[in-house]
Design an enzyme around this catalytic site. Structure first.
Site, mmCIF file in Angstrom:
data_model
loop_
_atom_site.group_PDB
_atom_site.id
_atom_site.type_symbol
_atom_site.label_atom_id
_atom_site.label_comp_id
_atom_site.label_asym_id
_atom_site.label_seq_id
_atom_site.Cartn_x
_atom_site.Cartn_y
_atom_site.Cartn_z
ATOM 1 N N ASP A 47 0.857 -1.191 0.000
ATOM 2 C CA ASP A 47 0.000 0.000 0.000
ATOM 3 C C ASP A 47 0.889 1.235 0.000
ATOM 4 O O ASP A 47 1.744 1.397 0.880
ATOM 5 C CB ASP A 47 -0.908 -0.015 1.228
ATOM 6 C CG ASP A 47 -2.014 -1.056 1.104
ATOM 7 O OD1 ASP A 47 -2.564 -1.200 0.005
ATOM 8 O OD2 ASP A 47 -2.316 -1.729 2.099
ATOM 9 N N ASP B 120 -6.814 -4.804 -4.832
ATOM 10 C CA ASP B 120 -7.268 -4.454 -3.484
ATOM 11 C C ASP B 120 -8.101 -3.179 -3.426
ATOM 12 O O ASP B 120 -8.136 -2.509 -2.417
ATOM 13 C CB ASP B 120 -6.036 -4.308 -2.563
ATOM 14 C CG ASP B 120 -6.434 -4.202 -1.090
ATOM 15 O OD1 ASP B 120 -7.433 -4.825 -0.710
ATOM 16 O OD2 ASP B 120 -5.749 -3.502 -0.338
#
Length: 1031
Positions: free
Chosen positions: A259, A369
């Site tokens: 991320d 995601d």
């Protein structure tokens, strides 16, 4: 010796032989490491900054020891570790073992060499696989330790706000002898044990696995390594029994989802990339078959800037086909909220980066995601040379199980892409038997396709694959009882799926995630920053292009614009724009928006100065006229505020041509002035010749009529512009989720602080204002504004927000009946039901839209426009706009403080298309620009116009690789087949169609005709053109 008769005792016998907890004094696990030796010396220094290696090694280090704790959170400790390998270890495999609850990076000879993260099962750096007498036995390593874990430093739970005072302990730092033969036996036995347990007692292969494992334990004397080869031979014989031809093929690829910011700040992500990717490079050196799929151009750019030595190694492995750039976007962005043009730029910046750095474009879009996927994405992928898409997030659906794992996805324009969801429903597999069995069992397309993806490696916070994952899968490559597992590539997977694709189903429209629908609203300042900065960059590009085309020596600010776009694209990462990140990230994101606003204002000023130099009046007080600029592709007649003498503002009604400007000396007189009347009961009526509104003392609309037809929008006995407060306590994902049951807690906001009063009495503009108390401690003040000639009523809203776990919405019940409402998305719109007939319908109780949503029946409708909101719903006849949430994790301060935003309501005759709802929503979001001008007469100037209201000219910019050319992007917005003429006053020499990467798509040029360029559109088609200018 006969095979064991008692299954349970045999299983437990093997388990205990491998156990890390039981009988380690006499089992196999206890023999994994041989002799140990502490470092000669260990010293450290600590800093609050993330500093480069060269600076770190010059600092003053103080003695440290195992057991010491370091911190607090987000600090960095650098350790100097001096090692001396005992001469007796010659011929042995030697590891440096480091265990701590922070994230570590080993540096050797001034280069990063190994990431160390206990949570990612990486606690050792291999110094040598067989110590030679000639090798240096003494060496110095540095370990850079980040005072945060793989998932940040949440206090009490993973997504809780970070604990600012957390300490991080060094629990191991030593040299060890690693017994490779013990390790290999452990992996053999682990796979056999898993097969025995998971294939089921009645399965023949399960019994064979258990027998083999039991015999291995019998053969193996842990004190005598000479017995190990016989045990390994038993395992090899079992694993070499092959599958039949029909067996499912699993395509395994190393993967490490990082991320770009989430429970840690952007700056820490740079180090996470380096720690993860250097580990992958080490694995590739030892395992030439390993492949690794890696997305996000931004992360490659970070490593290129901060770790040039590592980046060079990555480039070498890209060239070998092992380190595989995928995705084609700048970051793995949110799939719902970025504008159409932002999504194009994600691909444009990403694909150009991969082409420039690695000589290749990505052929698959990779977004595992993100919280839902816009129905316009298939067309945007196809326009960027991508026909394949991989994700898995819809496996998180709370209500309905998505019916496919491999299918064609068709967007709103009819574009289709081959789409694959790894059936194991994860992008962080670990190469276990259970996972490969689940992959086959879960696959919803059995019989149609016989291949699927298996992404292995620790993810989210980085980490990536491990040697053990690879070694497990080597044993499972083709062994009876398990699917085939091959180390593969995205291209090999999709090529195999394409060959089998004739029987696949097609899914039409959005891929809506039935979860995380609070992310359309959380962190309102980030949402507002995104919308405003999208507008700023649009306007700067339009005005800079017009200035450049004028040819007065103006330099188009290409590199500055690229820098600002990349900041905006970075903030569209799928935990930043959705608001599901910690406070540190929010602060960074708001700073980036501030930088785009600041630099954008400067660039806009330079473009206008060049474009309109002769018209501008340097002294505002002397200006007899006003220069008004319009960056939208249609003529606009609106009320603007212009600077008057001594800093005052006066209103003027102006008409400005499309994508151009006009100098206004004598403002227009409105055909009908705005009239505002206060009634005896405190209510107020407002009208402007187009619409008439009645408001009660609490600012609620009791009536909203179209004057032409006298058609009423508000049902009898109902009030629109009704604020409502809901309890907002989700099941776990606080910033992410709003649950369906929040709708059962609705409380209308009815506490009046300041009743409705007139603030502008009419003429060119009428306005009224009022204040309410919301919840326990928040206040809302609203100015309701009606402008001359304007078909909508707008609501300028200020909120002081101090709630906890509350959700504020505004509701508009309307006198319209329709089973579907329409919502703007990227370059188009789609319909969603207004009823809850099926579970698929009610799962969409909270949805997203861009600048407008509309509920229409034949001949009449009402639209809700907004300036910076995304969450919305339409249930029955009530249109609702989601305004503010108040989650407490992972940012305890989310949304607290002052907010200002605007929305508007627009009743209309006919369809929303014919009534111009789309254009009015753009106008609300892209205000006209006014500047003081000289009084000399000047004809209005228009650079571009389009003949059809169905076609929107969205983008005007300099072409990427042709400084003398202009790129324009248009889209069909009504959902119709139409021919439109693009008219321009720019000196165009030739014109050609191109794709979204600005590559010409056809050899022939477009005809330049007196009416302009003739363009053909089908519903929601996006067209890009290169216009080459005469020099």
């Amino acid at each position: 010796m006969a095979a064991p008769k008692h299954r349970r005792t045999a299983l437990e016998r093997v388990e205990k032989f491998l156990s890390e907890t039981y009988f380690t004094d006499c089992n196999l696990r206890g023999r994994l490491f041989g002799d140990r030796c502490p470092p000669v010396s260990l010293s450290c220094f600590q800093t609050p900054r993330r500093i480069p290696y060269d600076e770190a090694v010059k600092q003053e280090f103080r003695p440290a020891q195992v057991g010491d704790s370091f911190g607090p959170t987000w600090e960095t400790c650098w350790f100097k570790v001096e090692l001396s390998i005992p001469p007796a270890w010659t011929g042995r495999e030697v590891h440096f073992v480091w265990e701590s609850d922070g994230e570590g990076m080993v540096w050797r000879d001034a280069q990063p060499v190994q990431g160390l993260t206990k949570e990612g099962e990486k606690t050792s750096y291999i110094l040598t696989s067989s110590m030679k007498e000639t090798e240096p036995h003494s060496l110095t390593l540095y370990v850079e330790l980040a005072c945060n874990g793989l998932f940040g430093a949440g206090k009490g739970s993973m997504i809780a706000p970070p604990d600012p005072d957390k300490r991080f302990t060094l629990s191991k730092a030593e040299l060890v002898v690693f017994n490779r033969d013990v390790y290999e036996l452990l992996v053999d036995l682990e796979i056999l044990l898993d097969m025995a347990q998971l294939l089921g007692e009645e399965n023949q292969r399960s019994s064979q696995a258990l027998c083999a494992a039991n015999r291995m334990v019998n053969v193996c004397d842990v004190t005598d390594p000479s017995t190990f080869p016989a045990a390994r031979t038993l395992a090899a014989a079992f694993f070499s029994q092959r599958n039949g031809e029909s067996q499912h093929s699993i395509h395994a690829m190393g993967h490490c989802h990082i991320d770009s910011a989430w429970l840690w700040p952007y700056e820490e992500t740079i180090r996470k990339c380096a720690r993860s990717w250097v580990t992958v490079v080490r694995l590739m050196e030892r395992n030439p078959e390993l492949t690794f799929a890696c997305s996000q151009a931004q992360q490659f750019e970070w490593v290129r800037s901060w770790y040039p030595g590592l980046y060079k190694q990555i480039q070498d492995f890209v060239a070998k086909g092992q380190f595989i750039p995928v995705g084609g976007t700048w970051v793995e962005m949110d799939g719902n909220l970025p504008s159409g043009e932002s999504m194009v730029r994600q691909f444009l910046q990403g694909q150009r980066f991969f082409q420039q750095q690695f000589g290749r474009l990505c052929s698959e879009f990779w977004l595992p995601d993100t919280f839902g996927y816009s129905a316009q994405l298939p067309q945007l992928m196809r326009g960027c040379g991508i026909r394949r898409f991989l994700t898995q997030k819809l496996s998180w659906n709370l209500v309905n199980s998505f019916p496919h794992h491999t299918f064609f996805w068709e967007g709103i324009d009819g574009s289709r892409v081959l789409t694959h969801f790894p059936p194991g429903d994860s992008y962080g597999m670990q190469g276990r038997v259970e996972e490969v069995l689940r992959t086959v069992k879960n696959n919803k397309d059995k019989g149609r396709v016989n291949h699927s993806a298996f992404l292995f490696g620790f993810g989210d916070g980085g980490g990536g694959p491990t040697q053990k994952m690879l070694d497990r899968m080597k044993r499972m490559s083709d062994t009876d009882g398990l699917p085939r597992v091959q180390i593969s590539t995205p291209d090999q997977l999709f090529s195999a799926l394409e060959k089998e694709s004739s029987q696949l189903y097609t899914w039409v429209g959005e891929l809506f995630l039935e979860l995380h629908n609070g992310t359309y609203t959380t962190q309102a300042q980030i949402k507002k920053g995104n919308r405003e900065c999208e507008r700023i960059l649009h306007d700067v590009e339009v005005l800079s292009t017009l200035a450049m085309a004028q040819g007065a020596g103006f330099q188009y600010p290409a590199s500055q614009l690229q820098r600002l776009w990349r900041l905006l694209l970075l903030n569209q990462f799928h935990d930043v724009l959705p608001g599901s990140c910690i406070q540190l990230v929010v602060e960074d994101a708001l700073q980036y928006y501030a930088e785009i606003r600041r630099a954008g204002a400067g660039l806009q000023q330079e473009a206008v100065q060049s474009l309109c130099r002769e018209l501008l009046e340097p002294e505002a007080g002397n200006a007899g006229s006003t220069l008004v600029l319009n960056t939208l592709p249609w003529e606009r007649t609106e009320v603007v505020a212009k600077a008057g003498p001594a800093g005052t503002e006066t209103l003027a009604l102006v008409t400005v041509p499309s994508m151009g400007y006009a100098v206004v000396r004598e403002p227009l007189l409105p055909p009908q002035p705005v009239v505002v009347r206060k009634r005896e009961d405190g209510s107020i009526a407002m009208e402007n010749g187009v619409i008439a509104a009645c408001l009660d003392v609490m600012g609620r609309l009791t009536s909203l009529r179209l004057l032409d037809s006298q058609r009423e929008s508000v049902p009898d006995g109902c009030c629109a512009n009704q604020f409502a407060l809901f309890d907002d306590v989700p099941l776990y994902w606080d910033a992410w989720d709003v649950m369906d049951y929040h709708l059962e807690t609705r409380k209308p906001v009815t506490t009046l602080l300041k009743p409705l009063e007139v603030t502008l009495a009419g003429g060119l503009r009428g306005s009224v204002s009022f204040s309410l108390q919301i919840g326990k401690s928040s206040t809302l003040t609203q100015e309701i504004i009606l402008d001359a000639t304007c078909p909508y009523l707008r609501f300028l809203t200020q909120v002081e927000w101090k709630e906890a776990h509350k959700f504020l919405k505004v509701e508009f019940p309307v006198q319209v009946r329709s089973p579907n409402a329409t919502y703007e998305i990227q370059f188009g719109h789609l319909q969603r039901p207004t009823h809850w007939n099926t579970s698929w319908d009610w799962a969409r109780f909270e949805v997203w839209a861009h600048k407008w949503l509309d509920l229409s029946e034949h001949g009449f409708g009402v639209a809700l426009l907004n300036g910076c909101k995304y969450g919305a719903s339409a249930h029955g006849n009530v249109l609702s706009l989601s305004l503010l949430r108040a989650p407490k994790s992972p940012d305890a301060t989310a949304d607290m403080g002052h907010h200002q935003f605007t929305y508007a309501v627009m009743p209309h005759l006919g369809s929303f298309q014919d009534a111009g709802v789309i254009q009015r929503a753009y106008s609300l979001n892209f205000p006209l620009h006014t500047l003081p001008a000289r009084s000399a007469p000047c004809p209005p100037y228009s650079a571009f116009s389009v003949s059809s209201p169905a076609v929107v000219l969205e983008t005007v910019k300099q072409a990427e690789d042709r400084p003398g050319a202009v790129l324009v992007r248009l889209y069909e917005a009504h959902g119709s087949t139409v021919v439109a003429w693009l008219q321009t006053s720019l000196p165009v020499e030739e014109a050609m169609l191109c794709d979204l990467l600005e590559r010409p798509v056809a050899a022939e040029r477009l005809q330049l005709e007196p009416r302009g360029l003739r363009l053909s559109f089908t519903p929601f088609r996006v067209l890009s053109l290169l216009l080459v200018l005469r020099q």
